[in-house]
Design an enzyme around this catalytic site. Structure first.
Site, PDB file in Angstrom:
ATOM      1  N   ASP A 163     -31.352 -51.578 113.599  1.00  0.00           N
ATOM      2  CA  ASP A 163     -32.044 -52.761 113.092  1.00  0.00           C
ATOM      3  C   ASP A 163     -32.189 -52.735 111.575  1.00  0.00           C
ATOM      4  O   ASP A 163     -32.357 -51.666 110.987  1.00  0.00           O
ATOM      5  CB  ASP A 163     -33.434 -52.840 113.749  1.00  0.00           C
ATOM      6  CG  ASP A 163     -33.984 -54.254 113.699  1.00  0.00           C
ATOM      7  OD1 ASP A 163     -33.240 -55.176 113.352  1.00  0.00           O
ATOM      8  OD2 ASP A 163     -35.176 -54.420 114.009  1.00  0.00           O
ATOM      9  N   ARG A 206     -26.028 -62.231 105.739  1.00  0.00           N
ATOM     10  CA  ARG A 206     -26.492 -61.298 106.769  1.00  0.00           C
ATOM     11  C   ARG A 206     -25.327 -60.469 107.331  1.00  0.00           C
ATOM     12  O   ARG A 206     -25.474 -59.282 107.625  1.00  0.00           O
ATOM     13  CB  ARG A 206     -27.140 -62.073 107.921  1.00  0.00           C
ATOM     14  CG  ARG A 206     -28.466 -62.729 107.587  1.00  0.00           C
ATOM     15  CD  ARG A 206     -29.002 -63.478 108.815  1.00  0.00           C
ATOM     16  NE  ARG A 206     -29.027 -62.624 109.990  1.00  0.00           N
ATOM     17  CZ  ARG A 206     -29.983 -61.720 110.233  1.00  0.00           C
ATOM     18  NH1 ARG A 206     -30.986 -61.589 109.410  1.00  0.00           N
ATOM     19  NH2 ARG A 206     -29.917 -60.978 111.309  1.00  0.00           N
ATOM     20  N   HIS A 262     -24.321 -56.329 108.521  1.00  0.00           N
ATOM     21  CA  HIS A 262     -23.720 -55.766 109.742  1.00  0.00           C
ATOM     22  C   HIS A 262     -22.517 -54.895 109.368  1.00  0.00           C
ATOM     23  O   HIS A 262     -22.356 -53.787 109.877  1.00  0.00           O
ATOM     24  CB  HIS A 262     -23.278 -56.877 110.694  1.00  0.00           C
ATOM     25  CG  HIS A 262     -24.397 -57.764 111.164  1.00  0.00           C
ATOM     26  ND1 HIS A 262     -25.597 -57.246 111.610  1.00  0.00           N
ATOM     27  CD2 HIS A 262     -24.508 -59.110 111.260  1.00  0.00           C
ATOM     28  CE1 HIS A 262     -26.391 -58.257 111.962  1.00  0.00           C
ATOM     29  NE2 HIS A 262     -25.763 -59.391 111.752  1.00  0.00           N
ATOM     30  N   THR A 279     -28.924 -58.802 124.980  1.00  0.00           N
ATOM     31  CA  THR A 279     -28.786 -60.035 125.760  1.00  0.00           C
ATOM     32  C   THR A 279     -29.531 -61.187 125.077  1.00  0.00           C
ATOM     33  O   THR A 279     -29.293 -62.341 125.393  1.00  0.00           O
ATOM     34  CB  THR A 279     -29.335 -59.852 127.197  1.00  0.00           C
ATOM     35  OG1 THR A 279     -30.606 -59.199 127.126  1.00  0.00           O
ATOM     36  CG2 THR A 279     -28.411 -59.013 128.053  1.00  0.00           C
ATOM     37  N   ASN A 338     -29.523 -61.479 121.655  1.00  0.00           N
ATOM     38  CA  ASN A 338     -28.857 -61.783 120.384  1.00  0.00           C
ATOM     39  C   ASN A 338     -27.960 -63.024 120.449  1.00  0.00           C
ATOM     40  O   ASN A 338     -27.558 -63.567 119.410  1.00  0.00           O
ATOM     41  CB  ASN A 338     -28.021 -60.584 119.891  1.00  0.00           C
ATOM     42  CG  ASN A 338     -28.852 -59.461 119.314  1.00  0.00           C
ATOM     43  OD1 ASN A 338     -28.489 -58.287 119.382  1.00  0.00           O
ATOM     44  ND2 ASN A 338     -29.997 -59.798 118.714  1.00  0.00           N
TER      45      ASN A 338
HETATM   46  C1  IPE Z   1     -29.485 -55.444 113.647  1.00  0.00           C
HETATM   47  O1  IPE Z   1     -29.815 -55.987 112.418  1.00  0.00           O
HETATM   48  C2  IPE Z   1     -28.106 -55.874 114.108  1.00  0.00           C
HETATM   49  C3  IPE Z   1     -28.067 -56.653 115.346  1.00  0.00           C
HETATM   50  C4  IPE Z   1     -29.087 -57.049 116.031  1.00  0.00           C
HETATM   51  C5  IPE Z   1     -26.746 -57.020 115.830  1.00  0.00           C
HETATM   52  P1  IPE Z   1     -30.563 -57.374 112.329  1.00  0.00           P
HETATM   53  O2  IPE Z   1     -29.522 -58.453 112.266  1.00  0.00           O
HETATM   54  O3  IPE Z   1     -31.551 -57.516 113.429  1.00  0.00           O
HETATM   55  O4  IPE Z   1     -31.295 -57.265 110.938  1.00  0.00           O
HETATM   56  P2  IPE Z   1     -32.710 -57.862 110.542  1.00  0.00           P
HETATM   57  O5  IPE Z   1     -33.699 -57.447 111.591  1.00  0.00           O
HETATM   58  O6  IPE Z   1     -32.547 -59.346 110.481  1.00  0.00           O
HETATM   59  O7  IPE Z   1     -32.997 -57.266 109.202  1.00  0.00           O
HETATM   60 MG    MG Z   2     -33.559 -57.238 113.636  1.00  0.00          MG
END
Ligand code: IPE
Ligand code: MG
Length: 221
Positions: free
Chosen positions: A2, A15, A19, A48, A50
């Site tokens: 996370d 964002r 990743h 599930t 996401n």
């Molecule tokens: C985790 O990072 C990756 C996935 C859930 C695929 P996030 O995308 O949740 O990052 P934040 O929480 O918005 O910072």
């Molecule tokens: Mg997150």
């Protein structure tokens, strides 16, 4: 894993760049776990829930995870890592992604040095629901329903319950991860955003785990 989005936001990046930057963290944590003699490392890659994210981000994550397997499966194989997946292989997962997942598990199936279990399209409740559905399909009578019968129908019954669960990015939630398996896991929370996570952070978490006293509901020995 996370904190990718926040990591990117802090740098005025999309964002998805967060990743992408998480790949290095995953590889370093995996090799760190290997070096430390960890038997199983389960990582939460896609839940599930996401699917609720914007379509572009979901599409990116699907392609990214496919690419990650393409890029990394051979080196992980050379290191003796068995790659497995926990989650629903339902219609929402693109065929090309499923194909790569099957390929990576077949390639690495005989490896025994460490298991890298990737929770993908995974939900803890969904896993329990799927196990119960299998119980019913198997015609198990109510009197025979017990923990062993449910456990045997989880996605990977051969993988032991995690001793340690690390949650990154300063969140204090379980977020539907390994609900059944986590019953007696030690939880460690880290402020590090996933793209910054390295083996040293894993070792800090293991150090904290080693200072805990585990009683499993009993009294100290
Ligand atoms: C985790 O990072 C990756 C996935 C859930 C695929 P996030 O995308 O949740 O990052 P934040 O929480 O918005 O910072
Ligand atoms: Mg997150």
């Amino acid at each position: 894993m996370d904190g990718n989005g926040r990591w990117a936001q802090q740098r005025n990046l999309a964002r998805t760049a967060g990743h992408a930057a998480g790949e290095e963290a995953l590889i370093d944590a995996t090799y760190g776990a290997l070096a430390a003699g960890v038997a199983v490392l389960t990582v939460y890659a896609f839940s599930t829930e996401n699917w609720r994210r914007p379509v572009d981000e979901v599409r990116f994550l699907m392609n990214f995870n496919k690419g990650l397997l393409e890029r990394r499966q051979y080196e992980l194989h050379d290191e003796g890592v068995r790659i497995t997946f926990s989650g629903r292989r339902d219609w929402r997962v693109p065929k090309q992604v499923l194909k790569r997942m099957n390929e990576a598990s077949a390639l690495t199936d005989a490896n025994r040095r460490m298991t890298l279990n990737i929770a993908f399209n995974y939900g803890g409740r969904a896993e329990i629901v799927d196990a119960v559905a299998r119980l019913v399909a198997d015609g198990v009578s109510p009197g025979s329903v017990n923990e062993k019968a449910i456990r045997a129908r989880l996605y990977h019954p051969e993988i032991p319950d995690p001793d340690l669960v690390v949650r990154t990015s300063g969140e204090f939630r379980i977020s539907n991860f390994l609900l059944w398996e986590m019953a007696y896991s030690e939880l460690v929370f880290s402020d590090v955003l996933w793209p910054d996570f390295r083996r040293e952070h894993l070792y800090e978490a293991i150090g904290e785990y080693q200072r805990r006293e585990r009683r499993f509901g009993g009294l100290e020995q």
